[in-house]
Design an enzyme around this catalytic site. Structure first.
Site, PDB file in Angstrom:
ATOM      1  N   THR A   1       0.257 -37.876 -34.564  1.00 57.27           N
ATOM      2  CA  THR A   1      -0.229 -38.546 -35.776  1.00 57.27           C
ATOM      3  C   THR A   1      -0.130 -37.654 -37.008  1.00 57.27           C
ATOM      4  OG1 THR A   1      -2.499 -37.847 -35.330  1.00 57.27           O
ATOM      5  CG2 THR A   1      -1.877 -40.039 -34.545  1.00 57.27           C
TER       6      THR A   1
ATOM      7  N   ASP B   1      -7.119 -40.683 -25.864  1.00 55.43           N
ATOM      8  CA  ASP B   1      -7.666 -39.339 -26.039  1.00 55.43           C
ATOM      9  C   ASP B   1      -7.241 -38.498 -24.835  1.00 55.43           C
ATOM     10  OD1 ASP B   1      -9.369 -37.076 -26.111  1.00 55.43           O
ATOM     11  OD2 ASP B   1     -10.913 -38.212 -27.170  1.00 55.43           O
TER      12      ASP B   1
ATOM     13  N   TYR C   1     -10.570 -20.526 -28.964  1.00 53.79           N
ATOM     14  CA  TYR C   1      -9.242 -21.099 -29.259  1.00 53.79           C
ATOM     15  C   TYR C   1      -8.157 -20.218 -28.630  1.00 53.79           C
ATOM     16  CZ  TYR C   1      -5.029 -22.664 -31.629  1.00 53.79           C
ATOM     17  OH  TYR C   1      -3.747 -23.113 -31.875  1.00 53.79           O
TER      18      TYR C   1
ATOM     19  N   PHE D   1      -4.153 -28.439 -39.354  1.00 51.96           N
ATOM     20  CA  PHE D   1      -4.820 -27.545 -38.402  1.00 51.96           C
ATOM     21  C   PHE D   1      -6.069 -26.866 -38.988  1.00 51.96           C
ATOM     22  CE2 PHE D   1      -5.237 -23.285 -36.521  1.00 51.96           C
ATOM     23  CZ  PHE D   1      -5.298 -23.581 -35.168  1.00 51.96           C
TER      24      PHE D   1
HETATM   25  P1  NDP Z   1      -2.709 -31.210 -36.705  1.00 50.87           P
HETATM   26  O1  NDP Z   1      -4.200 -31.234 -36.856  1.00 50.87           O
HETATM   27  O2  NDP Z   1      -1.886 -31.551 -37.891  1.00 50.87           O
HETATM   28  O3  NDP Z   1      -2.272 -32.138 -35.480  1.00 50.87           O
HETATM   29  C1  NDP Z   1      -2.978 -32.138 -34.284  1.00 50.87           C
HETATM   30  C2  NDP Z   1      -2.563 -33.348 -33.468  1.00 50.87           C
HETATM   31  O4  NDP Z   1      -3.270 -33.306 -32.210  1.00 50.87           O
HETATM   32  C3  NDP Z   1      -2.908 -34.657 -34.140  1.00 50.87           C
HETATM   33  O5  NDP Z   1      -1.853 -35.563 -33.998  1.00 50.87           O
HETATM   34  C4  NDP Z   1      -4.131 -35.134 -33.362  1.00 50.87           C
HETATM   35  O6  NDP Z   1      -4.112 -36.535 -33.327  1.00 50.87           O
HETATM   36  C5  NDP Z   1      -3.841 -34.573 -31.969  1.00 50.87           C
HETATM   37  N1  NDP Z   1      -5.055 -34.478 -31.166  1.00 50.87           N
HETATM   38  C6  NDP Z   1      -6.120 -33.664 -31.356  1.00 50.87           C
HETATM   39  N2  NDP Z   1      -7.059 -33.915 -30.447  1.00 50.87           N
HETATM   40  C7  NDP Z   1      -6.570 -34.900 -29.640  1.00 50.87           C
HETATM   41  C8  NDP Z   1      -7.072 -35.593 -28.521  1.00 50.87           C
HETATM   42  N3  NDP Z   1      -8.276 -35.312 -28.000  1.00 50.87           N
HETATM   43  N4  NDP Z   1      -6.315 -36.550 -27.947  1.00 50.87           N
HETATM   44  C9  NDP Z   1      -5.094 -36.843 -28.456  1.00 50.87           C
HETATM   45  N5  NDP Z   1      -4.564 -36.224 -29.509  1.00 50.87           N
HETATM   46  C10 NDP Z   1      -5.293 -35.258 -30.101  1.00 50.87           C
HETATM   47  O7  NDP Z   1      -2.377 -29.730 -36.200  1.00 50.87           O
HETATM   48  P2  NDP Z   1      -0.984 -29.062 -35.761  1.00 50.87           P
HETATM   49  O8  NDP Z   1       0.134 -29.997 -35.881  1.00 50.87           O
HETATM   50  O9  NDP Z   1      -0.899 -27.767 -36.454  1.00 50.87           O
HETATM   51  O10 NDP Z   1      -1.305 -28.762 -34.231  1.00 50.87           O
HETATM   52  C11 NDP Z   1      -0.469 -29.204 -33.173  1.00 50.87           C
HETATM   53  C12 NDP Z   1      -0.468 -28.162 -32.065  1.00 50.87           C
HETATM   54  O11 NDP Z   1       0.104 -26.957 -32.584  1.00 50.87           O
HETATM   55  C13 NDP Z   1      -1.849 -27.774 -31.540  1.00 50.87           C
HETATM   56  O12 NDP Z   1      -1.774 -27.634 -30.140  1.00 50.87           O
HETATM   57  C14 NDP Z   1      -2.111 -26.424 -32.207  1.00 50.87           C
HETATM   58  O13 NDP Z   1      -2.996 -25.639 -31.443  1.00 50.87           O
HETATM   59  C15 NDP Z   1      -0.716 -25.860 -32.227  1.00 50.87           C
HETATM   60  N6  NDP Z   1      -0.479 -24.787 -33.175  1.00 50.87           N
HETATM   61  C16 NDP Z   1      -0.727 -24.951 -34.510  1.00 50.87           C
HETATM   62  C17 NDP Z   1      -0.484 -23.907 -35.373  1.00 50.87           C
HETATM   63  C18 NDP Z   1      -0.797 -23.987 -36.830  1.00 50.87           C
HETATM   64  O14 NDP Z   1      -0.932 -22.931 -37.483  1.00 50.87           O
HETATM   65  N7  NDP Z   1      -0.875 -25.182 -37.412  1.00 50.87           N
HETATM   66  C19 NDP Z   1       0.103 -22.639 -34.904  1.00 50.87           C
HETATM   67  C20 NDP Z   1       0.310 -22.569 -33.477  1.00 50.87           C
HETATM   68  C21 NDP Z   1       0.047 -23.622 -32.665  1.00 50.87           C
HETATM   69  P3  NDP Z   1      -5.406 -37.492 -33.451  1.00 50.87           P
HETATM   70  O15 NDP Z   1      -6.371 -36.808 -34.377  1.00 50.87           O
HETATM   71  O16 NDP Z   1      -4.861 -38.808 -33.927  1.00 50.87           O
HETATM   72  O17 NDP Z   1      -5.911 -37.599 -32.062  1.00 50.87           O
HETATM   73  C1  8X3 Z   2      -2.684 -21.467 -34.670  1.00 54.13           C
HETATM   74  C2  8X3 Z   2      -2.390 -20.218 -35.413  1.00 54.13           C
HETATM   75  O1  8X3 Z   2      -3.325 -17.942 -36.107  1.00 54.13           O
HETATM   76  O2  8X3 Z   2      -4.849 -19.819 -36.178  1.00 54.13           O
HETATM   77  O3  8X3 Z   2      -2.501 -21.343 -33.318  1.00 54.13           O
HETATM   78  O4  8X3 Z   2      -4.168 -18.914 -34.092  1.00 54.13           O
HETATM   79  S1  8X3 Z   2      -3.764 -19.191 -35.449  1.00 54.13           S
END
Ligand code: NDP
Ligand code: 8X3
Length: 250
Positions: A10, A59, A152, A189
């Site tokens: 999303t 979820d 985390y 995030f």
């Molecule tokens: P966003 O918050 O933009 O996206 C997170 C996504 O995860 C959303 O689509 C959300 O959808 C979904 N989500 C969260 N909880 C649930 C749930 N319980 N069930 C189903 N879907 C869920 O963050 P990012 O795109 O940055 O994060 C995506 C991944 O990348 C994560 O695993 C994060 O840990 C990882 N990551 C992010 C980094 C960053 O700096 N941004 C760096 C390294 C890794 P909805 O709310 O509709 O459920």
């Molecule tokens: C997301 C990046 O630096 O917040 O995984 O862990 S950090």
């Protein structure tokens, strides 16, 4: 034509990955909890590409919901070739002694158990067909721990351990498993981590050029484009200003 499932599509990385991969003409299953946002992403993919898109609202923390969603797949979407385990989040940056129990539960249930649930539900048919690719979105937090990152970082260390475990277990069946571990990516995030405090979230990305979700999508696309005999096991990717947990800000 490949059938691909991207969880957490999303927003952010999941949305960018789904949009990028859909450009190559596939059957795309996207998931998330927010139906309105998910349908908007599906509509956008339909407009921009020739791929068929199936949005599934559930979820990942709830095994029954995951199971019902997978069992609800129409016949032409049932054989999944690629699973991108992306859904995940960080909540808070409190030191451990001041940690919020509900935040801990949500991170562990989403980032670890959700990833396990989806893999348990999708992998048997990959094993049966002796083909498939599972891409787990880890983090530099899979390798490093920073102040307040405690739980985390533990969940992302677990994602790395599970990636290695999957690689071992699926080796006899020709299934590829890859962890992509990005550093800071500007998505929702930090807004989620700081519970809607956008000013605090914006500060995370000030003074340097962070990755954007499309950068990660490029790498996922690359990993999935390699010949059958090549598997990239782990990729750590950061913006140029970051190495491990350290970000050089101007
Ligand atoms: P966003 O918050 O933009 O996206 C997170 C996504 O995860 C959303 O689509 C959300 O959808 C979904 N989500 C969260 N909880 C649930 C749930 N319980 N069930 C189903 N879907 C869920 O963050 P990012 O795109 O940055 O994060 C995506 C991944 O990348 C994560 O695993 C994060 O840990 C990882 N990551 C992010 C980094 C960053 O700096 N941004 C760096 C390294 C890794 P909805 O709310 O509709 O459920
Ligand atoms: C997301 C990046 O630096 O917040 O995984 O862990 S950090």
């Amino acid at each position: 034509m490949r059938t691909i499932m991207v969880t957490g599509a999303t927003s952010g990385i999941g949305e960018a990955v789904a949009k990028r991969l859909a450009k190559k003409n596939c059957k795309m299953i996207i998931t998330g909890r927010n139906a309105e946002k998910l349908n908007a992403v599906a509509e956008n993919i339909r407009k921009e590409t020739k791929s068929e898109v199936l949005p599934l609202v559930f979820d990942v923390r709830n095994f029954e919901e995951c199971k019902n969603a997978v069992e609800s797949l129409p016949e032409n979407f049932k054989k999944i070739d690629v699973l991108v385990n992306n859904a995940g989040l960080a909540l808070g940056l409190n030191p451990l002694h001041d940690g919020d129990l509900a935040d801990w539960e949500q991170m562990i249930d989403t980032n670890v158990k959700g990833l396990l649930y989806m893999t348990k539900l999708i992998s048997p048919q990959m094993v049966e067909r002796r083909t498939g690719h599972i891409v787990n979105i880890g983090s530099t937090a899979s390798y490093e721990v920073y102040p307040g990152g405690n739980v985390y970082c533990a969940t992302k260390h677990a994602v790395l351990a599970l990636t290695k475990g999957m690689r071992e277990d699926f080796l006899p069946y020709g299934i590829k498993v890859t962890q992509i571990a990005p550093g800071a990516v500007e998505t929702n995030f930090s807004i989620v981590r700081f519970k809607g405090d956008k000013a605090r979230a914006d500060k995370v990305y000030e003074g340097y050029k962070p990755l954007v979700a499309e950068d990660v999508a490029d790498v996922v696309d690359y990993v999935l484009s390699l010949p059958e005999h090549i598997c990239l096991n782990e990729i750590v990717m950061t913006c140029t200003a970051q190495y491990n947990g350290v970000i050089h800000k101007n």
